[in-house]
Design an enzyme around this catalytic site. Structure first.
Site, PDB file in Angstrom:
ATOM      1  N   GLY A   1       6.557   1.440  -4.661  1.00 56.85           N
ATOM      2  CA  GLY A   1       6.230   2.605  -5.096  1.00 56.85           C
ATOM      3  C   GLY A   1       7.313   3.007  -5.839  1.00 56.85           C
ATOM      4  O   GLY A   1       8.169   2.530  -6.104  1.00 56.85           O
TER       5      GLY A   1
ATOM      6  N   PRO B   1       1.384  18.471   2.854  1.00 56.56           N
ATOM      7  CA  PRO B   1       2.857  19.076   2.741  1.00 56.56           C
ATOM      8  C   PRO B   1       4.039  18.232   3.231  1.00 56.56           C
ATOM      9  O   PRO B   1       5.177  18.292   2.784  1.00 56.56           O
ATOM     10  CB  PRO B   1       2.425  20.308   3.318  1.00 56.56           C
TER      11      PRO B   1
ATOM     12  N   GLU C   1      13.791  -7.125  -2.369  1.00 60.29           N
ATOM     13  CA  GLU C   1      13.215  -7.637  -1.214  1.00 60.29           C
ATOM     14  C   GLU C   1      11.877  -7.546  -0.896  1.00 60.29           C
ATOM     15  O   GLU C   1      11.392  -6.562  -0.070  1.00 60.29           O
ATOM     16  CB  GLU C   1      14.257  -7.347  -0.049  1.00 60.29           C
TER      17      GLU C   1
ATOM     18  N   GLU D   1       8.278  -9.290   0.360  1.00 60.42           N
ATOM     19  CA  GLU D   1       7.828 -10.330   1.295  1.00 60.42           C
ATOM     20  C   GLU D   1       6.230 -10.167   1.648  1.00 60.42           C
ATOM     21  O   GLU D   1       5.832  -8.990   1.637  1.00 60.42           O
ATOM     22  CB  GLU D   1       8.471 -10.153   2.537  1.00 60.42           C
TER      23      GLU D   1
END
Lengths: 232, 232
Positions: B46, B83, B114, B116
């Site tokens: 993200g 929140p 990294e 995987e």
DNA sequence: TTATTAATTGTCGTTTTGACAATTAATAAT
DNA sequence: ATTATTAATTGTCAAAACGACAATTAATAA
């Protein structure tokens, strides 16, 4: 207090497309915007997400404030996040669509907000990207209603098959064979026939039905194929 | 410059659930988080939404950066906005799920991150609400794949019916009759049979197929009923 | 009493579904 | 070379669903 340094912060809002059905046509509930810019222009009902609420909470709050209604059918649609969508400062908006019983609303009408029902096909131009939101909501409503029994949410507790029939035709903008429609709706097993009849629409009168709430809850996630020619 | 005075501002991020298929099992691609808190813990890939990009743009950027892939199948799922979901400061995250050809990725592997692959059923615990996101993505994938031909996105250009069959079984966590499955897939008219055979999996060998891209594009929005017993 | 209207129930051939069997094309074993 | 083996592929068939269309019914208005 630790922070994620240097990352930009934005406003986050919610906007609700509120659908209703007056017995003949699909309608949406619009409000006159109460703040600059574009003040007094027609817009969707919305508001900023507060510090102690989730977007879902915010949508419910906005809906409660502007319609007086609680516990309405509310579904997250998608996020609208083009950088320039709000001319003042960057605001991302979570779009929701809501289904309400239009008559329920009229009872609880809150005059503090200039809200008005418009025919879905004859509505004013809206601010920002709200026109796009309405178009998206309509598509999503069709999609969802073709597979799941959600349109009941727009009808009163007691309703007739012909009422439901018109609603399905309105939402899908197509004609559906009356006879096949009744059979399909009956076969879902979601309806309970009442003894009472609605005599306003015809000479013969149409029986009222109500939802079998247990079966409705059980079938909320099920696939139902409620539309003819679902497979293109 | 005008501002919406007094309204709180938040961080907005995207998180991607990346699905892949190794020929036997459904997998997801995870990364080790590169910043505090929870640094070095497994998480979804993200990033924050930049000032000049939409959330969709951001998701594509993150995916490109971490996998090297462009133009992958990416679909907005929902927003996660409790929140307290991020302990440092309030961050709303738009969840996306992505479908990629696992082999394509291996070629372009970027060792700077990294990343995987993990079996979907044997993955590490993730940070924050990412576990919930994975669960939601899996449901959404099932839902979508039952009606629309999207699982092809996880296969190479040339693939066999048995491969597709295993993929469908994996995604839906159920057994599907081989014979009925072939017939149903054929009847969609989306596949073009190639002369070549894959002899690795069996003695007889299975014919390769490729997507009819024109029909695929035309059917992307159509309802297809690709799963048996779709109606519960 | 009859005409009218809309709701409701019915008919039927076609298509789809899903449970299950038989055949086929290759390789490995004898 | 022949046979056994294995997985892919094609085939069968009864039940259910679909959708085009017709007939009946329950009321009111003429």
């Amino acid at each position: 207090m630790i922070e994620y340094s240097g990352q930009p912060h934005y406003l986050v809002a919610v906007d609700c497309i509120v659908f209703g059905f007056d017995g003949e046509h699909l309608k949406i509930l619009l409000v006159k915007r109460g703040l600059e810019p574009e003040i007094n222009k027609w817009s969707l009902m919305g508001g900023f997400v507060g510090p102690d609420e989730s977007p879902d909470d915010a949508a419910n709050r906005v809906l409660k404030k502007m319609t007086g209604l609680e516990g309405v059918y509310l579904e997250q649609m998608q996020i609208y996040g083009e950088p320039k969508r709000d001319p003042i400062e960057r605001t991302l908006s979570v779009g929701y669509f809501a289904l309400i019983d239009i008559h329920k609303y009229e009872e609880q009408l809150n005059d503090d907000y200039e809200a008005e029902w418009f025919l879905i096909n004859d509505r004013p131009k809206l601010i920002f990207d709200h026109n796009e939101m309405v178009a998206d909501a309509r598509k999503k409503l069709r999609y969802k209603a073709a597979l799941h029994p959600i349109l009941f949410e727009m009808l009163p507790k007691k309703f007739t098959i012909p009422q439901l029939h018109i609603l399905f035709e309105e939402v899908n903008d197509t004609e559906i064979d009356t006879r096949n429609f009744s059979r399909k709706i009956s076969s879902t097993g979601l309806l309970i026939k009442l003894a009472e009849k609605d005599r306003s629409g015809s000479k013969k009168g149409a029986f009222y039905f109500k939802l079998d709430k247990k079966k409705y809850a059980a079938n909320a996630q099920a696939f139902l194929n409620l539309m003819p020619n679902l497979k293109v």
